[in-house]
Design a protein around this motif. Sequence first.
Motif, PDB file in Angstrom:
ATOM      1  N   LEU A  79      -3.973  -9.767 -10.846  1.00 43.73           N
ATOM      2  CA  LEU A  79      -4.559  -8.967 -10.944  1.00 43.73           C
ATOM      3  C   LEU A  79      -4.675  -7.759 -11.381  1.00 43.73           C
ATOM      4  N   LEU A  80      -5.640  -7.082 -12.394  1.00 44.20           N
ATOM      5  CA  LEU A  80      -5.714  -6.121 -12.293  1.00 44.20           C
ATOM      6  C   LEU A  80      -6.297  -4.828 -12.182  1.00 44.20           C
ATOM      7  N   GLN A  81      -6.121  -3.407 -12.111  1.00 41.77           N
ATOM      8  CA  GLN A  81      -5.720  -2.615 -11.108  1.00 41.77           C
ATOM      9  C   GLN A  81      -6.447  -1.531 -12.047  1.00 41.77           C
ATOM     10  N   VAL A  82      -8.514  -1.215 -11.718  1.00 34.65           N
ATOM     11  CA  VAL A  82      -8.779  -0.018 -13.157  1.00 34.65           C
ATOM     12  C   VAL A  82      -8.645   0.676 -12.445  1.00 34.65           C
ATOM     13  N   THR A  83      -9.395   0.993 -10.518  1.00 38.68           N
ATOM     14  CA  THR A  83      -9.689   2.387 -10.025  1.00 38.68           C
ATOM     15  C   THR A  83      -8.013   2.943  -9.529  1.00 38.68           C
ATOM     16  N   PRO A  84      -7.409   4.071  -9.195  1.00 32.91           N
ATOM     17  CA  PRO A  84      -6.684   4.560  -8.674  1.00 32.91           C
ATOM     18  C   PRO A  84      -6.611   3.861  -7.598  1.00 32.91           C
ATOM     19  N   ALA A 128     -22.933   4.883   0.986  1.00 32.53           N
ATOM     20  CA  ALA A 128     -22.926   5.767   1.418  1.00 32.53           C
ATOM     21  C   ALA A 128     -21.507   6.337  -0.153  1.00 32.53           C
ATOM     22  N   ALA A 129     -21.314   5.565  -1.081  1.00 31.81           N
ATOM     23  CA  ALA A 129     -20.486   5.858  -1.793  1.00 31.81           C
ATOM     24  C   ALA A 129     -21.339   6.986  -2.959  1.00 31.81           C
ATOM     25  N   GLY A 130     -23.043   6.851  -2.533  1.00 27.69           N
ATOM     26  CA  GLY A 130     -23.868   7.312  -4.266  1.00 27.69           C
ATOM     27  C   GLY A 130     -23.982   6.944  -5.003  1.00 27.69           C
ATOM     28  N   VAL A 131     -23.866   5.627  -4.666  1.00 21.67           N
ATOM     29  CA  VAL A 131     -23.883   4.615  -6.199  1.00 21.67           C
ATOM     30  C   VAL A 131     -25.184   4.366  -6.054  1.00 21.67           C
ATOM     31  N   ASP A 163     -16.836   0.444  -8.953  1.00 22.79           N
ATOM     32  CA  ASP A 163     -16.339   0.860 -10.417  1.00 22.79           C
ATOM     33  C   ASP A 163     -15.625  -0.466 -10.551  1.00 22.79           C
ATOM     34  N   CYS A 164     -15.489  -1.406 -10.014  1.00 25.24           N
ATOM     35  CA  CYS A 164     -14.488  -2.962 -10.730  1.00 25.24           C
ATOM     36  C   CYS A 164     -15.975  -2.945 -11.203  1.00 25.24           C
TER      37      CYS A 164
END
Length: 350
Positions: A83-88, A140-143, A111-112
């Motif tokens: 697994l690669l974590q690319v977000t906080p 809801a996230a504003g995307v 974000d992913c």
Amino acid sequence: MTFKPMVITMGDAAGIGPEIIVKAFRDAPEQMQGCVVVGDLAVMQRAALLLAQCELPPPPMQIQQVHDIREAANITAPCTIPLLQVTPPLSADQLPAWGKVSATAGKLAADCVVWAAQAALRGDVSAVVTAPLHKEALHAAGVPFPGHTEMLQACAAEHAGVAVDDMPVRMMLANPELKTVLVSIHVSLRKAIEAVTVDNILQTLRITHAAELAVTGRAPHMAVAGLNPHAGEGGLMGREELDIIIPALQQARAEGMWVSGPFAPDTVFMRARAKNGQAGEFDVVIAMYHDQGLIPVKYLGVEQGVNVTLGLPLVRTSPDHGTAFDVAGMANADASSLLAAVAMAQAMCR
């Protein structure tokens, strides 16, 4: 040869995406070799724990975090998911509840996808397979995108330095029996009818022809569905076939494409269906709008259905189903469509 992994985006953390990813690695380890999950460690650990508690036999799947996409080549331990974590990273109290719309989950999922798209556009990864998003969570996230297709299109356009309209894409839904490509995607039915233009149909045919030719090595025989019942019945039930669709088909044929139609929408999909080991009459059906094309494919079963984005300068596939909030967190989601999406992406990369 430089190792280029295939990335799988985690999808909505409140849906079945993390669960079916864990199941795919558990049930088909050889097929998933060289795949890396782009997501959140805590979310994926929760999914792995869920399956360990609810399903036998052991051992449980382990999530191993990597800090560089190329590290995945070194992970060969059984029952291990890179697994690669690319977000906080999310803490335990930030985990979205199963089956609930969450702005946190929407932002994380988006974000992913953006990271994966950019990695593919740079040439760092071979393909992108996306677990399901939830449109309400994105909102809801504003995307500012309703789904994967539009998000990936915007990323590709930005990378190429062109306007989004100059990076046309189309959605293809495919299973072993039927392929269909849509003229319009996530718009209202009223707007979908307005999108039935000569230019849009011709663009759809060009994108489909090029994509199928690249994968199969031969020109596809494309059938075009009419917009109206009985394909307009010679103008008695609408003139779109006469005034728009037929001129588009004539232009496509003049460009050397193998295209037939327009056909009555209620029978063309049956004619194109491969059945009992016999190929259908057509390789792919061009549908005028979202539900016209997706209902036949999904009726045949979502287990082997795959969503493919055509027209992108990268390979992207996805399972032919949504986040399934109604069964999320119950450990009974089926990973078959995700595995089919991985298999199709692998075939497209060959």
